[in-house]
Design a protein around this motif. Structure first.
Motif, PDB file in Angstrom:
ATOM      1  N   GLN A 192     -39.024 -38.547  -4.143  1.00 19.32           N
ATOM      2  CA  GLN A 192     -38.644 -37.164  -3.785  1.00 19.32           C
ATOM      3  C   GLN A 192     -38.053 -37.111  -2.377  1.00 19.32           C
ATOM      4  O   GLN A 192     -37.178 -36.306  -2.082  1.00 19.32           O
ATOM      5  CB  GLN A 192     -39.852 -36.216  -3.868  1.00 19.32           C
ATOM      6  CG  GLN A 192     -40.503 -36.133  -5.231  1.00 19.32           C
ATOM      7  CD  GLN A 192     -39.516 -35.735  -6.319  1.00 19.32           C
ATOM      8  OE1 GLN A 192     -38.855 -34.710  -6.213  1.00 19.32           O
ATOM      9  NE2 GLN A 192     -39.412 -36.551  -7.352  1.00 19.32           N
TER      10      GLN A 192
ATOM     11  N   TRP B  41     -32.172 -32.805  -2.599  1.00 23.31           N
ATOM     12  CA  TRP B  41     -32.193 -31.744  -3.619  1.00 23.31           C
ATOM     13  C   TRP B  41     -31.408 -30.499  -3.205  1.00 23.31           C
ATOM     14  O   TRP B  41     -30.652 -29.950  -4.026  1.00 23.31           O
ATOM     15  CB  TRP B  41     -33.624 -31.356  -3.978  1.00 23.31           C
ATOM     16  CG  TRP B  41     -34.474 -32.438  -4.587  1.00 23.31           C
ATOM     17  CD1 TRP B  41     -35.696 -32.845  -4.161  1.00 23.31           C
ATOM     18  CD2 TRP B  41     -34.187 -33.250  -5.745  1.00 23.31           C
ATOM     19  NE1 TRP B  41     -36.191 -33.847  -4.963  1.00 23.31           N
ATOM     20  CE2 TRP B  41     -35.276 -34.115  -5.945  1.00 23.31           C
ATOM     21  CE3 TRP B  41     -33.101 -33.329  -6.623  1.00 23.31           C
ATOM     22  CZ2 TRP B  41     -35.321 -35.040  -6.990  1.00 23.31           C
ATOM     23  CZ3 TRP B  41     -33.150 -34.259  -7.664  1.00 23.31           C
ATOM     24  CH2 TRP B  41     -34.242 -35.094  -7.831  1.00 23.31           C
TER      25      TRP B  41
ATOM     26  N   GLY C  90     -38.591 -32.972 -17.483  1.00 27.27           N
ATOM     27  CA  GLY C  90     -38.981 -34.222 -16.823  1.00 27.27           C
ATOM     28  C   GLY C  90     -39.268 -33.948 -15.362  1.00 27.27           C
ATOM     29  O   GLY C  90     -38.747 -34.603 -14.474  1.00 27.27           O
TER      30      GLY C  90
ATOM     31  N   SER D 137     -41.753 -34.435 -13.462  1.00 24.84           N
ATOM     32  CA  SER D 137     -42.608 -35.436 -12.770  1.00 24.84           C
ATOM     33  C   SER D 137     -43.546 -34.753 -11.779  1.00 24.84           C
ATOM     34  O   SER D 137     -44.339 -33.900 -12.159  1.00 24.84           O
ATOM     35  CB  SER D 137     -41.786 -36.571 -12.159  1.00 24.84           C
ATOM     36  OG  SER D 137     -41.140 -36.222 -10.986  1.00 24.84           O
TER      37      SER D 137
ATOM     38  N   ASP E 247     -43.241 -32.233 -18.751  1.00 27.69           N
ATOM     39  CA  ASP E 247     -43.259 -33.692 -18.606  1.00 27.69           C
ATOM     40  C   ASP E 247     -44.283 -34.288 -19.573  1.00 27.69           C
ATOM     41  O   ASP E 247     -45.308 -33.677 -19.869  1.00 27.69           O
ATOM     42  CB  ASP E 247     -43.595 -34.109 -17.171  1.00 27.69           C
ATOM     43  CG  ASP E 247     -43.031 -35.475 -16.831  1.00 27.69           C
ATOM     44  OD1 ASP E 247     -42.017 -35.546 -16.100  1.00 27.69           O
ATOM     45  OD2 ASP E 247     -43.587 -36.488 -17.319  1.00 27.69           O
ATOM     46  N   LEU E 248     -43.973 -35.495 -20.000  1.00 33.14           N
ATOM     47  CA  LEU E 248     -44.798 -36.253 -20.936  1.00 33.14           C
ATOM     48  C   LEU E 248     -45.996 -36.882 -20.238  1.00 33.14           C
ATOM     49  O   LEU E 248     -46.970 -37.252 -20.898  1.00 33.14           O
ATOM     50  CB  LEU E 248     -43.885 -37.367 -21.502  1.00 33.14           C
ATOM     51  CG  LEU E 248     -44.269 -38.169 -22.715  1.00 33.14           C
ATOM     52  CD1 LEU E 248     -44.569 -37.259 -23.880  1.00 33.14           C
ATOM     53  CD2 LEU E 248     -43.104 -39.102 -23.073  1.00 33.14           C
TER      54      LEU E 248
ATOM     55  N   PHE F 238     -48.916 -36.355 -14.001  1.00 31.18           N
ATOM     56  CA  PHE F 238     -47.912 -35.579 -13.247  1.00 31.18           C
ATOM     57  C   PHE F 238     -48.139 -34.079 -13.462  1.00 31.18           C
ATOM     58  O   PHE F 238     -48.106 -33.285 -12.519  1.00 31.18           O
ATOM     59  CB  PHE F 238     -46.487 -35.925 -13.694  1.00 31.18           C
ATOM     60  CG  PHE F 238     -46.025 -37.320 -13.320  1.00 31.18           C
ATOM     61  CD1 PHE F 238     -46.717 -38.089 -12.405  1.00 31.18           C
ATOM     62  CD2 PHE F 238     -44.878 -37.858 -13.890  1.00 31.18           C
ATOM     63  CE1 PHE F 238     -46.287 -39.364 -12.060  1.00 31.18           C
ATOM     64  CE2 PHE F 238     -44.438 -39.127 -13.560  1.00 31.18           C
ATOM     65  CZ  PHE F 238     -45.140 -39.884 -12.647  1.00 31.18           C
TER      66      PHE F 238
ATOM     67  N   CYS G 296     -45.873 -32.132 -22.400  1.00 26.10           N
ATOM     68  CA  CYS G 296     -45.225 -32.116 -23.711  1.00 26.10           C
ATOM     69  C   CYS G 296     -44.041 -33.076 -23.746  1.00 26.10           C
ATOM     70  O   CYS G 296     -43.408 -33.324 -22.718  1.00 26.10           O
ATOM     71  CB  CYS G 296     -44.711 -30.679 -23.934  1.00 26.10           C
ATOM     72  SG  CYS G 296     -44.119 -30.318 -25.557  1.00 26.10           S
ATOM     73  N   ASP G 297     -43.763 -33.603 -24.925  1.00 21.01           N
ATOM     74  CA  ASP G 297     -42.528 -34.361 -25.147  1.00 21.01           C
ATOM     75  C   ASP G 297     -41.373 -33.358 -25.264  1.00 21.01           C
ATOM     76  O   ASP G 297     -41.578 -32.261 -25.794  1.00 21.01           O
ATOM     77  CB  ASP G 297     -42.667 -35.153 -26.455  1.00 21.01           C
ATOM     78  CG  ASP G 297     -41.560 -36.169 -26.626  1.00 21.01           C
ATOM     79  OD1 ASP G 297     -40.395 -35.745 -26.825  1.00 21.01           O
ATOM     80  OD2 ASP G 297     -41.840 -37.369 -26.542  1.00 21.01           O
ATOM     81  N   PHE G 298     -40.195 -33.725 -24.790  1.00 22.80           N
ATOM     82  CA  PHE G 298     -39.045 -32.801 -24.867  1.00 22.80           C
ATOM     83  C   PHE G 298     -38.862 -32.270 -26.293  1.00 22.80           C
ATOM     84  O   PHE G 298     -38.540 -31.102 -26.497  1.00 22.80           O
ATOM     85  CB  PHE G 298     -37.738 -33.494 -24.451  1.00 22.80           C
ATOM     86  CG  PHE G 298     -37.727 -33.968 -23.020  1.00 22.80           C
ATOM     87  CD1 PHE G 298     -38.389 -33.258 -22.022  1.00 22.80           C
ATOM     88  CD2 PHE G 298     -37.046 -35.133 -22.661  1.00 22.80           C
ATOM     89  CE1 PHE G 298     -38.368 -33.691 -20.700  1.00 22.80           C
ATOM     90  CE2 PHE G 298     -37.027 -35.564 -21.343  1.00 22.80           C
ATOM     91  CZ  PHE G 298     -37.683 -34.849 -20.369  1.00 22.80           C
TER      92      PHE G 298
ATOM     93  N   SER H  63     -33.076 -33.919 -14.076  1.00 24.40           N
ATOM     94  CA  SER H  63     -32.649 -35.021 -13.213  1.00 24.40           C
ATOM     95  C   SER H  63     -33.329 -36.312 -13.653  1.00 24.40           C
ATOM     96  O   SER H  63     -34.548 -36.381 -13.747  1.00 24.40           O
ATOM     97  CB  SER H  63     -32.958 -34.725 -11.740  1.00 24.40           C
ATOM     98  OG  SER H  63     -34.283 -34.311 -11.546  1.00 24.40           O
ATOM     99  N   PHE H  64     -32.499 -37.306 -13.953  1.00 24.07           N
ATOM    100  CA  PHE H  64     -32.951 -38.644 -14.327  1.00 24.07           C
ATOM    101  C   PHE H  64     -33.944 -38.595 -15.488  1.00 24.07           C
ATOM    102  O   PHE H  64     -34.892 -39.388 -15.521  1.00 24.07           O
ATOM    103  CB  PHE H  64     -33.585 -39.355 -13.109  1.00 24.07           C
ATOM    104  CG  PHE H  64     -32.696 -39.360 -11.887  1.00 24.07           C
ATOM    105  CD1 PHE H  64     -31.541 -40.122 -11.864  1.00 24.07           C
ATOM    106  CD2 PHE H  64     -32.999 -38.580 -10.770  1.00 24.07           C
ATOM    107  CE1 PHE H  64     -30.700 -40.120 -10.742  1.00 24.07           C
ATOM    108  CE2 PHE H  64     -32.167 -38.569  -9.649  1.00 24.07           C
ATOM    109  CZ  PHE H  64     -31.018 -39.341  -9.640  1.00 24.07           C
TER     110      PHE H  64
HETATM  111  C1  LIG Z   1     -37.191 -40.924 -13.733  1.00 22.49           C
HETATM  112  S1  LIG Z   1     -38.300 -39.578 -13.800  1.00 22.49           S
HETATM  113  C2  LIG Z   1     -37.404 -38.277 -13.006  1.00 22.49           C
HETATM  114  C3  LIG Z   1     -38.327 -37.245 -12.455  1.00 22.49           C
HETATM  115  C4  LIG Z   1     -37.693 -36.057 -11.743  1.00 22.49           C
HETATM  116  N1  LIG Z   1     -36.890 -35.240 -12.647  1.00 22.49           N
HETATM  117  C5  LIG Z   1     -36.871 -36.508 -10.591  1.00 22.49           C
HETATM  118  O1  LIG Z   1     -35.634 -36.401 -10.641  1.00 22.49           O
HETATM  119  O2  LIG Z   1     -37.435 -36.993  -9.608  1.00 22.49           O
HETATM  120  C6  LIG Z   1     -38.242 -39.120 -15.515  1.00 22.49           C
HETATM  121  C7  LIG Z   1     -39.335 -38.143 -15.895  1.00 22.49           C
HETATM  122  O3  LIG Z   1     -39.104 -37.697 -17.240  1.00 22.49           O
HETATM  123  C8  LIG Z   1     -40.309 -37.768 -17.982  1.00 22.49           C
HETATM  124  N2  LIG Z   1     -39.947 -37.995 -19.379  1.00 22.49           N
HETATM  125  C9  LIG Z   1     -39.256 -39.040 -19.886  1.00 22.49           C
HETATM  126  N3  LIG Z   1     -39.095 -38.899 -21.198  1.00 22.49           N
HETATM  127  C10 LIG Z   1     -39.687 -37.737 -21.552  1.00 22.49           C
HETATM  128  C11 LIG Z   1     -39.851 -37.039 -22.782  1.00 22.49           C
HETATM  129  N4  LIG Z   1     -39.360 -37.529 -23.910  1.00 22.49           N
HETATM  130  N5  LIG Z   1     -40.503 -35.867 -22.774  1.00 22.49           N
HETATM  131  C12 LIG Z   1     -40.997 -35.352 -21.611  1.00 22.49           C
HETATM  132  N6  LIG Z   1     -40.888 -35.979 -20.406  1.00 22.49           N
HETATM  133  C13 LIG Z   1     -40.236 -37.159 -20.390  1.00 22.49           C
HETATM  134  C14 LIG Z   1     -41.095 -38.918 -17.352  1.00 22.49           C
HETATM  135  O4  LIG Z   1     -42.484 -38.814 -17.588  1.00 22.49           O
HETATM  136  C15 LIG Z   1     -40.730 -38.781 -15.888  1.00 22.49           C
HETATM  137  O5  LIG Z   1     -41.617 -37.962 -15.184  1.00 22.49           O
END
Ligand SMILES: C[S@@+](CC[C@H](N)C(=O)[O-])C[C@H]1O[C@@H](n2cnc3c(N)ncnc32)[C@H](O)[C@@H]1O
Length: 253
Positions: A11, A16, A35, A37, A56-57, A61, A78-80, A97-98
Motif C-alpha cells: 500500500q 493511489w 479484491g 485486500s 475479498d476472498l 484481510f 466472498c469470491d467475486f 486493482s491487481f
Molecule cells: C494482488 S491483491 C491486490 C489487492 C488490492 N486491490 C491492491 O491493489 O493492493 C489481489 C486481491 O484479490 C483477492 N482475490 C483474488 N481472487 C479473488 C476472487 N476470485 N474473489 C475475491 N477476491 C479475490 C486476493 O485475496 C487479494 O486480496
C-alpha cells in the motif's frame, strides 16, 4: 514476511491519489472495491463517496478491514463469482486493482459488471502486464522461459500476468466507453527506472518465495533466477517497461 504484511507494505508503494484523480466519481456514489485486500483504496474512497463495499476472498484481510471500517464501509468475505449484487445498493462505480487478473474468464465478469453498474457510472482497472519478465533483464537466460510461463499461466486460467494489456479492449467489448488510459504507470515496486529501494527488494523477495509454479518450472535453477532477478531490480540500469496499466471507463447514461 507473511501475506498480510506484504500487502500492507505494498500500500505504501502505490500512489493511489494519483489514480483516483482520473475517476469521475460523485460524493453520492456507491463504490465496490473488488479484491480490497487490506482496505487501502476502500478507505480512500470512504472519505470521498457515500458508500464503499469491499470484497475479498481472504478471510484475514476482511477481518482486518471490518475491525477498522468507518460508518459508510462494508466488507464482504466472498469470491467475486458469488457476490449477491442484487442485495447491494445501486452501484455507481467499481474499482479493481491487481485483482481481475485472477479471474479465469474476465470478459464474462466485465459483462456482468457492465449490467450491474448504473447508467453514467464508471469502472477503474489497474493491473499488471508481464510484470515478472518485464522486470528481468532482456539478456537473461531465463527471459524466454519466464515469458512462456506468463503466457501459459493465463491460458490455464490460473492467473493472467498480462491482463493489463487486455483490459482496455475487454472494457470496450462489453460496452464501456474509455475515458482515461495510462499504459505505462510508474510504480515504485512494479514499474520503475533505476535501482529499487531496499524495502521494495525485500517485497519482491517475499513474492518470489511464494511463486510455487515458477519455482517448479525452473527447478534447480530457481535460486539462481531469483538472485539474478533481484540483482536486476537493484541495478541503476533497471528500466521501466510498461508493466502497469490503468484504464478508467464509463457506462453510457
Ligand atoms: C494482488 S491483491 C491486490 C489487492 C488490492 N486491490 C491492491 O491493489 O493492493 C489481489 C486481491 O484479490 C483477492 N482475490 C483474488 N481472487 C479473488 C476472487 N476470485 N474473489 C475475491 N477476491 C479475490 C486476493 O485475496 C487479494 O486480496
Amino acid at each position: 514476511m507473511d501475506l498480510f504484511e506484504e500487502y500492507r507494505q505494498q500500500q505504501t508503494w502505490r500512489d493511489w491519489p494519483q489514480y483516483l484523480q482520473h475517476i469521475p466519481f460523485k460524493s453520492s456514489d456507491v463504490v465496490v472495491d473488488l479484491g480490497c485486500s487490506v482496505g487501502g483504496v476502500s478507505s480512500l474512497f470512504a472519505s470521498r463517496v457515500k458508500q464503499v463495499v469491499g470484497v475479498d476472498l481472504n478471510r484475514s484481510f476482511i477481518d482486518f478491514c471490518q475491525q477498522h471500517q468507518s460508518a459508510n464501509q462494508t466488507f464482504i468475505h466472498c469470491d467475486f463469482d458469488n457476490i449477491d449484487y442484487q442485495s447491494l445498493a445501486e452501484i455507481n462505480g467499481v474499482w479493481a486493482s491487481f485483482s481481475l487478473s485472477y479471474l479465469p474468464v474476465p470478459l464474462d465478469y466485465l459483462t456482468k459488471l457492465h449490467s450491474i453498474i448504473q447508467p453514467g457510472g464508471w469502472i477503474a482497472l489497474l493491473d499488471v502486464a508481464c510484470f515478472i519478465s518485464a522486470n528481468l533483464s532482456l539478456d537473461s537466460v531465463y527471459y524466454d522461459k519466464v515469458r512462456q510461463f506468463e503466457l501459459l499461466s493465463a491460458q490455464s486460467g490460473c492467473y493472467d500476468f498480462n491482463f493489463g494489456d487486455k483490459m482496455q479492449l475487454m472494457l470496450q467489448q462489453v460496452g464501456f466507453e474509455i475515458s482515461y488510459v495510462d499504459n505505462d504507470v510508474t510504480d515504485l515496486e512494479l514499474n520503475f527506472s533505476g535501482a529499487a529501494r531496499a524495502d521494495v527488494v525485500q517485497g519482491w523477495s517475499a513474492r518470489l518465495e511464494r511463486m510455487q509454479k515458477l519455482r517448479e518450472l525452473l527447478g534447480g535453477d530457481y535460486s539462481c533466477f531469483c538472485a539474478e532477478f533481484l540483482a536486476n531490480l537493484q541495478s541503476p540500469q533497471h528500466q521501466q517497461r510498461g508493466c502497469v496499466k490503468y484504464v478508467v471507463a464509463k457506462k453510457a447514461q
